[in-house]
Structure formats: C-alpha cells, structure tokens
Design an enzyme around this catalytic site. Structure first.
Site, mmCIF file in Angstrom:
data_model
loop_
_atom_site.group_PDB
_atom_site.id
_atom_site.type_symbol
_atom_site.label_atom_id
_atom_site.label_comp_id
_atom_site.label_asym_id
_atom_site.label_seq_id
_atom_site.Cartn_x
_atom_site.Cartn_y
_atom_site.Cartn_z
ATOM 1 N N GLU A 1 41.919 33.529 47.046
ATOM 2 C CA GLU A 1 42.382 34.176 48.258
ATOM 3 C C GLU A 1 41.334 35.147 48.781
ATOM 4 O OE1 GLU A 1 47.181 33.720 47.557
ATOM 5 O OE2 GLU A 1 46.251 35.578 46.936
ATOM 6 N N CYS B 1 38.123 41.364 52.051
ATOM 7 C CA CYS B 1 38.291 41.489 50.599
ATOM 8 C C CYS B 1 38.015 40.111 49.996
ATOM 9 C CB CYS B 1 39.717 41.966 50.332
ATOM 10 S SG CYS B 1 40.092 42.137 48.595
ATOM 11 N N CYS C 1 40.994 35.624 36.177
ATOM 12 C CA CYS C 1 40.210 36.727 35.611
ATOM 13 C C CYS C 1 40.331 36.644 34.098
ATOM 14 C CB CYS C 1 40.779 38.052 36.131
ATOM 15 S SG CYS C 1 39.764 39.487 35.725
ATOM 16 N N CYS D 1 44.559 43.229 33.000
ATOM 17 C CA CYS D 1 45.116 44.527 33.379
ATOM 18 C C CYS D 1 46.613 44.325 33.648
ATOM 19 C CB CYS D 1 44.399 45.082 34.599
ATOM 20 S SG CYS D 1 42.620 45.222 34.306
ATOM 21 N N CYS E 1 48.207 44.065 37.256
ATOM 22 C CA CYS E 1 47.510 43.235 38.257
ATOM 23 C C CYS E 1 48.005 41.797 38.209
ATOM 24 C CB CYS E 1 46.007 43.286 37.979
ATOM 25 S SG CYS E 1 45.057 42.145 38.996
ATOM 26 N N CYS F 1 46.160 44.751 47.733
ATOM 27 C CA CYS F 1 45.312 44.865 46.561
ATOM 28 C C CYS F 1 46.061 44.512 45.288
ATOM 29 C CB CYS F 1 44.874 46.313 46.443
ATOM 30 S SG CYS F 1 43.145 46.480 46.292
HETATM 31 N N1 SAH Z 1 38.390 43.132 39.017
HETATM 32 C C1 SAH Z 1 37.955 44.193 39.838
HETATM 33 C C2 SAH Z 1 38.180 43.977 41.304
HETATM 34 C C3 SAH Z 1 39.467 43.327 41.748
HETATM 35 S S1 SAH Z 1 40.926 44.295 41.751
HETATM 36 C C4 SAH Z 1 38.574 45.481 39.388
HETATM 37 O O1 SAH Z 1 39.481 45.445 38.564
HETATM 38 O O2 SAH Z 1 38.135 46.527 39.839
HETATM 39 C C5 SAH Z 1 40.741 45.456 43.108
HETATM 40 C C6 SAH Z 1 41.519 46.747 42.891
HETATM 41 O O3 SAH Z 1 42.936 46.545 42.986
HETATM 42 C C7 SAH Z 1 41.293 47.343 41.506
HETATM 43 O O4 SAH Z 1 41.151 48.735 41.553
HETATM 44 C C8 SAH Z 1 42.567 46.981 40.814
HETATM 45 O O5 SAH Z 1 42.779 47.773 39.706
HETATM 46 C C9 SAH Z 1 43.577 47.179 41.903
HETATM 47 N N2 SAH Z 1 44.869 46.545 41.665
HETATM 48 C C10 SAH Z 1 45.137 45.454 40.916
HETATM 49 N N3 SAH Z 1 46.445 45.157 40.954
HETATM 50 C C11 SAH Z 1 47.031 46.082 41.748
HETATM 51 C C12 SAH Z 1 48.358 46.284 42.201
HETATM 52 N N4 SAH Z 1 49.334 45.459 41.867
HETATM 53 N N5 SAH Z 1 48.587 47.340 43.025
HETATM 54 C C13 SAH Z 1 47.586 48.147 43.416
HETATM 55 N N6 SAH Z 1 46.308 47.990 43.031
HETATM 56 C C14 SAH Z 1 46.028 46.974 42.198
HETATM 57 FE FE1 SF4 Z 2 40.892 41.336 36.590
HETATM 58 FE FE2 SF4 Z 2 42.941 42.370 37.951
HETATM 59 FE FE3 SF4 Z 2 41.887 43.734 35.931
HETATM 60 FE FE4 SF4 Z 2 40.508 43.475 38.209
HETATM 61 S S1 SF4 Z 2 42.447 44.581 37.957
HETATM 62 S S2 SF4 Z 2 39.732 43.213 36.110
HETATM 63 S S3 SF4 Z 2 41.148 41.387 38.808
HETATM 64 S S4 SF4 Z 2 42.931 41.741 35.762
#
Ligand code: SAH
Ligand code: SF4
Length: 389
Positions: A114, A127, A134, A138, A141, A367
């Site tokens: 996406e 974005c 991934c 996390c 996420c 995000c």
């Molecule tokens: N993998 C990278 C970039 C992609 S995520 C990283 O982790 O930084 C982009 C941002 O969105 C990151 O700061 C991530 O922690 C945040 N993010 C992920 N899931 C989210 C959610 N459900 N609500 C708000 N922010 C989120």
């Molecule tokens: Fe991967 Fe989501 Fe963690 Fe970013 S926030 S490193 S996309 S699992």
C-alpha cells in the site's frame, strides 16, 4: 530481416522476450550507464545518453522510448529492444473523505503493498512502502502481524512515487509555466516494512527521487522511519542523508521490548547513542521521535518526563501519534486529554510536540494500518494477543 546499421546502433536489434529486457526504473545513474553500454551504446556517449533518458523518464514522465525525440530513431529502437520502463500497477484506489488516497499496488509476483497520498495545504506527502510485510513484530502495528514476503526492489519503491504522480496528473507539460507547488512535495518511508532491512534498494530508490534532473525531491523532504536498526543508522546518514524518524514509543526497555521487540537486540541506550551522531553525519537538523499514544501503556506523565530526559542533548522533534486502531488490535488510543497533557510536558521542556492528525482513517490508510490485502488475517487475533500478553 536485416535492420539497417547506423552509427548509434552497434548491436542489431533482436527481439528479446519481455523478461530479458532490463527495466530502467530504479537503476542508479551508474547502473543505467553500464546497462546502456552493455546494450551497445558507445562508452564515450554513455553519460550523455543516461542524462537524456533520465530526463525523459524522471522529469517528463515519458514511458515510451519512441517519444524520446532528441534520440536518433535507431537508438530509440535499440532501447525498446533491450529495455523497458515498467512500474508496479495500481490495483485499487480509495479516496478518503479528507482527500487522502490509498493505493493498493501490485508488484511482480502478484504481491501487494500500500502507498498513501496525504494532501495538505500547499504540499502533499507520499507514504511509501519498502517491504511486503515486515520481519519485525511491533505489537501495535498491523503490518507487524504479517510475515515478510519480500523486499521491494528500488524500482518498486521509486515506482510508487511515479504512480502517485500519474494518478495526480503531476508530470510537467512542455511549454507550460513552471508551477512551484508540488502535489507530492514530500516522501515518508513509513508505509509497510522496515526500510533499514532493505537498505540498498531504499538507498538507490531515494537517490533516484533526489536527483535534480529528475524527480528532484530534496533530501530534506524525505523522511525515513526506522524502528531502530542501529547498525544501519550511520550508513543512512552517510549514504542517503535524508531526515530520520525513529519509532521510539516507550521510555523504559521493559515496555519498549514489548512494543518494539527489536529493542531486545538494540536497547534504548544503544539506540540513543546512534541517534546522537545522526544530525552531524547527515548534516540534518533534528531527529523526529515518533511516539504512539497507547492508553495506559506508555502515556503517563512519568513517561513524558522520562522521554525528555532520555533525549536531552539530541536536536529533536517529538511526533505524538494517536494510536490508529485496527480490527483485533490489542491496544486502545489514549484519550485526547491524556495526549494533550503529555504534549504539554514535552512542550514545556522545550521540544516541539505536534500531535499527528490521523488521516484517511475511514479507508484504513492511517499510519500503521497498512497491510497487504493478500495477506490479511494471516495471524489470528489470539496469536497477536498471546504475543502482547
Ligand atoms: N518500519 C518503520 C516504518 C513504518 S511504520 C518503523 O517502524 O518506523 C511508520 C510509523 O507508524 C512508525 O512510527 C510506527 O511505529 C507507526 N505505527 C505503526 N502502527 C501504528 C498504529 N497502529 N497507530 C499509529 N502508529 C503506528
Ligand atoms: Fe515493522 Fe510495523 Fe514495527 Fe515498523 S512498526 S518495524 S512496519 S512491525
């Protein structure tokens, strides 16, 4: 049938199967020069030809060699025989009530990622995804619930910008007055995936995006977000030089180990050491600390105070992200009052602390909500809950 031999064409054009043609999109200038020479371009013309082809593709948005009118006809034919200009394909486009556009993009192999376009006053941010899925998990996420399927190629990363420009009609029109406002003025590597686990492709793609004779996005308008892949942070400064954002999200190792499990490998102290050097190495001003606000998990006053203590001495901006909920997510968004109280403590400590307005929530484009359609539901809610608990 014999093709006429001309000055430019040293190799006779042969019909190659599509798969044997080299896709130009995503090649760096050096790689393109090598490929053009390998296809028969005289060595001494290599640099000039790269410049010409580059401008057509990345400045004018041309996709057909036949339109490259400053190249000899035979040379255009040679290019068409040996090269292709192929972007990933937009499968669906959803437009949110707030104007945010989410594209589902199909890449080779039938996988999907996406890409999200967020229009703002006088600017717009794209974005971009760097991986399908991934490797990291996390716990807040949505992408993290999906296994890594594969890394994107440099062409697939640049291709997301080009597709968005196609969709927005943003290629220059010859002879038209130059318009200084750009629809896609900024890129954030905050889509699916961890960009620093796909370093070479991300670097090459960003080099193409930054090139002044093409897409021309300045390195100050590109922000790479990492969960904290410490060994690649200095390289990012040296080889890309873009702005850096870090998914910080917690103020103790205990909590960060759960939210951002890569913390077990490189903990908060190690991460902060790497970040301290970044502004100098990259000649950038400040680092963005991303902090997702999760009710009762990381959003207390004590967390806010600890956060400002931890980052003391690092030129920083703290970006508070209200948690974007997704179906089955094991957390809740902090209340507005809590987010504002948290922001206030940070602000009083002297840091900018913007609260990110969630965009495109109605189309699950915010995000951390991105996930490829083909892979949805791969892990069950119970599995996620078990990992979090
Ligand atoms: N993998 C990278 C970039 C992609 S995520 C990283 O982790 O930084 C982009 C941002 O969105 C990151 O700061 C991530 O922690 C945040 N993010 C992920 N899931 C989210 C959610 N459900 N609500 C708000 N922010 C989120
Ligand atoms: Fe991967 Fe989501 Fe963690 Fe970013 S926030 S490193 S996309 S699992």
């Amino acid at each position: 049938m014999n093709a006429p031999i001309t000055q430019d064409v040293l190799t006779l054009p042969r019909k190659l199967p599509d798969s044997a043609r080299v896709n130009i999109i995503g090649l760096t200038r050096d790689q393109l020069r090598e490929a053009l020479v390998a296809a028969g371009t005289p060595e001494k013309q290599g640099k000039m030809r790269v410049g010409q082809v580059w401008q057509w593709i990345y400045h004018w948005g041309v996709r057909d060699f036949a339109q490259m009118s400053n190249l000899a006809k035979d040379y255009r034919a040679l290019l068409a025989e040996r090269f292709e200009i192929v972007l990933p394909e937009i499968v669906t486009r959803q437009i949110s009530a707030d104007g945010t556009r989410k594209y589902l993009v199909r890449i080779a192999g039938g996988h999907e990622v996406e890409t999200v376009y967020i229009p703002e006053e006088g600017r717009g941010t794209l974005c971009v995804s760097s991986q399908v899925g991934c490797t990291l998990t996390c716990s807040f996420c949505h992408t993290g619930t999906q296994k890594l399927v594969r890394n994107l190629t440099a062409g697939e990363i640049v291709g997301q910008l080009m597709l968005a420009r196609d969709d927005l009609g943003e290629w220059p029109v010859p002879g038209a007055p130059k318009d200084e406002t750009r629809l896609v003025s900024n890129i954030v590597l905050m889509g699916m995936g961890e960009p620093l686990y796909n370093f070479d492709a991300v670097r090459d793609a960003m080099k193409v995006c930054m090139d002044g004779e093409g897409l021309s996005l300045s390195r100050r308008r590109i922000t790479l977000s990492t969960s904290g892949v410490v060994p690649e942070i200095a390289r990012t400064a040296e080889e890309i030089g873009c702005q850096l954002a870090v998914s910080f999200h917690a103020t103790t190792d205990e909590v960060r180990n759960v939210l951002v499990p890569i913390n077990k490998r490189w903990n908060i102290a190690t991460l902060l050491d790497a970040l301290r050097d970044y502004p100098r190495l990259s000649n950038s001003e400040r680092i963005t600390f991303e902090y997702v606000m999760l009710a009762g998990v990381n959003d207390s006053d004590a967390d806010a105070h600890r956060l400002v203590e931890l980052i003391r001495g690092i030129p920083a901006k703290i970006n508070l992200i209200p948690f974007n909920e997704w179906p089955g997510a094991p957390y809740k968004r902090s209340s507005n009052n809590r987010i504002h109280a948290f922001a206030d403590i940070i602000y009083k400590a002297g840091y900018a602390s913007p609260i990110r307005t969630p965009r495109g929530e109605d189309i699950m484009a915010a995000c951390g909500q991105l996930k490829s359609a083909t892979e949805r539901g791969r892990k069950s809610r119970a599995e996620i809950a078990a990992e979090v608990g």
